[in-house]
Structure formats: C-alpha cells, structure tokens
Design an enzyme around this catalytic site. Structure first.
Site, short mmCIF file in Angstrom:
data_model
loop_
_atom_site.label_atom_id
_atom_site.label_comp_id
_atom_site.label_asym_id
_atom_site.label_seq_id
_atom_site.Cartn_x
_atom_site.Cartn_y
_atom_site.Cartn_z
N ASP A 76 0.86 -1.17 0.00
CA ASP A 76 0.00 0.00 0.00
C ASP A 76 0.90 1.22 0.00
O ASP A 76 1.99 1.18 0.58
CB ASP A 76 -0.92 -0.02 1.23
N ASP A 257 -7.46 -7.55 2.69
CA ASP A 257 -6.38 -7.56 3.68
C ASP A 257 -6.96 -7.00 4.97
O ASP A 257 -7.87 -6.16 4.92
CB ASP A 257 -5.21 -6.68 3.24
N CYS A 295 -9.61 -27.29 13.24
CA CYS A 295 -8.41 -26.66 12.66
C CYS A 295 -7.18 -27.55 12.78
O CYS A 295 -6.98 -28.20 13.81
CB CYS A 295 -8.17 -25.33 13.37
N CYS A 297 -3.96 -26.35 12.37
CA CYS A 297 -2.74 -25.56 12.51
C CYS A 297 -1.90 -26.08 13.69
O CYS A 297 -2.39 -26.87 14.50
CB CYS A 297 -3.07 -24.07 12.71
N CYS A 300 -3.58 -25.57 17.16
CA CYS A 300 -4.72 -26.44 17.47
C CYS A 300 -4.35 -27.91 17.56
O CYS A 300 -5.04 -28.69 18.22
CB CYS A 300 -5.84 -26.23 16.46
N HIS A 326 -2.92 -19.25 14.73
CA HIS A 326 -4.20 -19.91 14.48
C HIS A 326 -5.12 -19.01 13.66
O HIS A 326 -5.76 -19.46 12.71
CB HIS A 326 -4.89 -20.31 15.77
#
Lengths: 365, 365
Positions: A76, A257, A295, A297, A300, A326
């Site tokens: 940006d 985003d 989840c 990840c 988790c 996470h």
C-alpha cells in the site's frame, strides 16, 4: 474465482492477505506464513520509507529479500497512514507534506515518489498515493478528495508506465487504481468509471471500514463492485472480520487484507469455526480442548485452550504467537474453502453452514 | 561426559537447560526448542503453583502435557523466587510463609509441599526447597540458611522416598540436593558433605551468581565441584554466559541453566562465535550478513543483521523471537561442541580456539 499472475508467482482468488506493515506479519515468521498457505502478504510503503528507509531495502535487493518472503507482496502506498498517523500534514495537488509520526522529520511525497519507493521495494502489486477521508465526511470534501485521488492515479499510471522498463528488480510490477468517494454512491461511481477508463490491472476499494455502519459499508461495497470489471481483480482494502469477508466475496471481491487476525491474536481472541473465542477468559482455565477442533494448525494440534489462556494471562509472547498463528491459518483456510465452494457453485450453502456454526459463538462457554 | 536417565529420556551431559519458568521458554515454541536440540527444559514450581495453579496442571495430566514438551523437565522448587520475589516472607524451620508477588494472596509452603507440587507437575528432576541468601551475606546468616537447607533436604528426601510409589505420572522422578553456603568455603564443604551422606541422585550448586565477583564465583564453583562425587550429575544453577559455562564445565559441572540466551535475545543482543553483538545498534543497519556465519539456525540461515536490527528497532515481536532462537541454538551448539571435545580429549584446545574468536568481539564492528 480467478488467478492473478505476478512476478513472484500466481495468486488464486478470492484471497486474503496477511498484513506485514513494517516488513513482518506481527509475531509470525515467513516460514509459518508459508506453511499456513499464505499466497501474498501486504506491506506498507510509507512505514518502510520511514523505517528502515529505502537505502537499506535497496541494498538488501528489495523487500522480498529483506524479509525473506519470495512469494508475492502487495504494498500500500500509505495514503491512509499519512492521513491517520502523520502530524502536520498538508495536502496539495502536487503531493503531501507531512511530519513523520516517529521522529518528526519533515517529508514531501508526490505520487511519483511513491511509485519510485515501491519500485525500490520491488513489490509485485503497487498501489498509488490516494487521498483518504474520515467518516462521516461532507459531500464536497469527499468529492475534492476523490478528484485528487483520480489526478494522482493518472499521474501514477503515467509515471509507472514510463519507469517499468527501468526496473532492475524481479520483473513486471502491477499497478492498481483505488476507488474513493466515501459513502456517496455518485462519487464512487464517478471515481470507478474514470479509473476504468485509465485501464488499471486491478481496482481497489479504499476508504471503506473507517467507522461507517456495517449496512452502509456492505451497500457501498456491493455498489462499487458491480461497476468494476469482472475480469480484473477487485480488492477491498482493510476488511475484515469473517462475516465481512464472506459478504465481500459474495459481492464479487477478489482480494482482501486486514490486521484483524494478528491484532486480535495479540489480544488473546481467536476466530474459530464456532465463533469468536476470547481465550484469556477464566472460563477456559481448565478447558483442555483445542481452540478449534476443526483446525489443523500447529496451535490447534498441539496446545489446549487452558494452556493458551495461561500464556495470555501471564503475558507470555508464545501466547501471542500461537493465537495469531491460528487466526491467520483460520482466515486462509476460510479463503481456501470459499475458493472450493465457488468452484463447485455451492457458495450459498457454504455461507449458510458457516454462519450456522459461527454465530452460535464460542465465547459463551 | 555422562548420561542421566530420566522418565522422559536420557540426557547427555554436560548440558544446558533453556529456562521455561512459567511453562514456556520465552518467545519460543516447543517445536523450535526440539529442533534446536534442547534435551531438557527448566521450569519453576513456585511460579506454576501460583499460575496457573496445580488443579489446572493436574487436569492436564502434568506439565509435559500442558506445555507440549515430552522430553525431560527439571523443576526448581522456587526457593530463590520466594526469597527474591515474594512479599512479606517469613522463614521458619517448618517452611516459608509468603505473599504472592502477583496478587498478594498468602501461602505457606513446607518442603513436603514442594515435593507434592513437583509430583503433580510430573517433573523428571525435582529440586527441594532451599534457603537462598544475598551477596554479600554475613557468615552466621549464611550458616543458618545452609543448615536450614540441609534440614529441608533431609525432610524432602524422606518425604520424596515415601511418595515415589504413589506416583500416577510417567515414572520415577529424580531428586537432587542443593549445596548452599554463600561464598564461605567452610559452609559449602559442610553442606556438600552432608548432602553426599544423604545420597542424592545429583547435586546442585545453589546461591551462585547472586552478585559476587566473577573470580570468587569461579573459585567457589571449583571448590564445591571437587568435593561432589564425580559419578553423579553436578548442576550449577543460574549460570551463565558462554565464558562462565566453559569455566564451569572445565571444573566438572555437568548441567547448567540460565535465562541469558532468551533475556538477551529479547533485548536484541546475540551471542555469536565472534562474541556478543547488539544487533539494535545503528552500525548494523546495512549489514546483510547473518548474525553468526558459523550458525545453522533458522535465524542465521534466513535473515540478515540489517533485518533483525529493523525488527528490534521497531519493537517487532519477530525480532525478539529470532534473536532468542539464535541464542538458544548457540548455547546448545556450544554444549554439543563441548561434549565432542571432551570425548576426544581436546577440551583445552577447544577452549583456546573458542576464546580466540569470541573475545575479539562482534560489537565493535
């Protein structure tokens, strides 16, 4: 569903871009981001221009090398940051004069300067300098900002085109145009149509989620997205929570985003398939289940809510990392699911099922 | 060189134990610690007793499960913490009465209570409650603390032996004795010899590195280590910098722990083969070499000093992580090198070569 080719790889859309404002996604390593399936990161030209400065990044050979992320990066320009963070800012047609929010040094940046900065960053997707306004904003002030945004977009595009051949970096950069106009449909329409005439590679919706009521936001997003060409990426800047993402994608948005996953992560709030969960709460002190049983990840599959609560409660940095990790994984997995259901034409079913579980809320445990 | 068998695995000595006081080694994940080759972590019974409390950890099935670390864990009782952190502490022969430094709640802990706490933590190596003194400390006060430490060691051992058969955890725990006596050789000798008669599985040197001059410290460590049996682990608590570790190992120390790698890491100071390096310094702003060109950790194989400096300079958590990770890796690699040169009988050569590079210093760049 779509694909956007960049100098550092192809991005499958719709996609969510984790935010790495200062050249790092807060608390997380590039390796963790890659393992979470992040396709593209967002960084900020204004912040990097101030620190570490362009000399450093040029010497590093560009932002990808500097931060050790070799996939796509969107930067940006910092239009929003200059208007919200910088001190003593004076906006002229030529550019923006401001004092750094960090050390008070004075700077003057023209749209062309932001193109140069982002050339030196070697970002894959470049955003032009734009003028942002607050909410609420009077129509004539919003119109003035929108018109200046269009002038700057035109100058950026011309300067960008002249300079692309001189790029020493990885390859062709891509320039998007940013639609401003506050919450006024007439201004948004004027802005979008003129940007379309300038023929950008993609179009962003700027100045959204600046305090306006949710319904108004949803309406503006839908309104603008319908005007923008379907065959080019449509990028909703700074949005949002999972429910906002789903609404945006339903309206046709391709890229988003938001700092939400990492900011909430640092505050001990997790996004789960069963809703938001503030793991700091005492109700979780003896809960040995994972944040989100759906989840996969690292957080988790390794740690319990009780342990995460203990970490957040004792101010331990590992807690900030694990919840942020996470959350980023959750947002990216949400986008992967969305890509799949769009492909299978099952988006509306997915939306119903998602909210059926998500709106029950996990916090009330 | 030696081996210590525990319920969660064998530890090769000499070894360094990263410190995870509150059930986490600050900023680092168990996966990163495992990948760095950490064999055993240190945690603190006093801190865990206060937060999250023993109910939580018992429900988790012990500390290994709670923090997701299935290798050995040594827990310190908290004697040092109680004397340095707790408020309004009254030391009686029976135990210690104190107010929590966190919330002011009053507690009374006897040596037997610390054995129970560590049984519930299911630590592999257990440390008895001991009485620490400050430096400097009058001889008679140091003597009183040493004698109480011996009484508590005796009580701990007897209670520990009675309770081992009732352990529901992973297997047999190990109890060490702690040598106190301040900087007085006569007291240290008395204490060491009486602990040896009690026949512990290993012996720790406590109350070292509490402000005494380095030479005095080195002498006391050497003096005590020579009295302690060579065929049992000798553990120097709370030490130290690389130069201190090397001196300790040369004197016969087998185990060490210290917060230095992670604390210095959070302050942007790295330990490298070329000496200490404060990466926050402006001299590194355009230095694109790794922290330590001899190091193979994730930090050194991925990021430049310039990037790390930028992270530290902007308060980014990733910076704290990456420097801490490198430091822990550096300390563990130092121990691996030490193990190898001891095995090959080349310790003195190694020591000379190490200091030849290390003392040049990297900060002066």
């Amino acid at each position: 569903m779509g694909e956007l080719s960049t100098a550092h790889g192809v991005i499958q859309t719709p996609c969510f871009m984790p935010v790495g404002t200062q050249g790092t996604v807060k608390t997380l390593s590039p390796l963790e981001l890659e393992q979470s399936g992040a396709q593209v990161l967002l960084s900020n030209a204004y912040h990097l221009f101030l620190r570490p400065g362009m000399d450093v990044i040029k010497q590093a050979g560009g932002l990808h090398n500097f931060m050790h992320w070799q996939k796509p990066i969107l930067t940006d320009s910092g239009g929003y940051q200059i208007f919200s963070l910088a001190l003593l800012r004076k906006i002229r047609d030529e550019g923006v004069e401001f004092q750094s929010h960090i050390d008070g040094t004075r700077h003057f940046l023209r749209p062309e300067d932001l193109i140069d900065i982002q050339r030196d960053l070697d970002s894959d997707i470049v955003m032009p300098l734009d003028e942002c306004v607050h909410y609420p904003c009077a129509h004539d002030h919003a119109e003035q900002a929108m018109e200046r945004t269009l002038e700057w977009a035109q100058r950026s595009k011309e300067y960008f085109a002249r300079n692309q051949s001189h790029i020493a970096g990885s390859g062709q950069q891509i320039l998007f145009g940013i639609v401003q106009g506050a919450t006024y449909e007439d201004l948004r329409e004027t802005c979008a149509k003129q940007l379309i005439e300038m023929d950008f590679t993609g179009y962003a919706l700027g100045g959204i989620s600046v305090g306006e009521p949710r319904t108004l936001r949803y309406n503006i997003v839908k309104f603008v997205t319908e005007i923008l060409p379907q065959n080019k990426p449509r990028y909703l800047m700074g949005v949002g929570l999972p429910e906002d993402i789903i609404q945006a994608v339903e309206s046709g948005v391709d890229m988003l985003d938001c700092v939400v996953p990492t900011r909430y992560g640092r505050n001990g709030t997790a996004f789960t398939s069963a809703g938001k969960l503030t793991v700091r709460n005492s109700g979780f002190s003896q809960d040995f289940t994972p944040l989100d049983k759906e989840c996969r990840c690292y957080t988790c599959t390794s740690f319990s809510r009780a342990y995460l609560r203990h970490l957040c409660n004792t101010g331990e940095i590992l807690g900030l990392r694990l919840v942020s990790l996470h959350n980023v994984h959750f947002f990216l997995e949400l986008m992967r699911q969305i890509q799949r259901v769009i492909k299978d034409d099952k988006f509306l079913e997915f939306k119903k099922e998602f909210f059926g579980k998500y709106n029950n809320g996990a916090d009330s445990r």
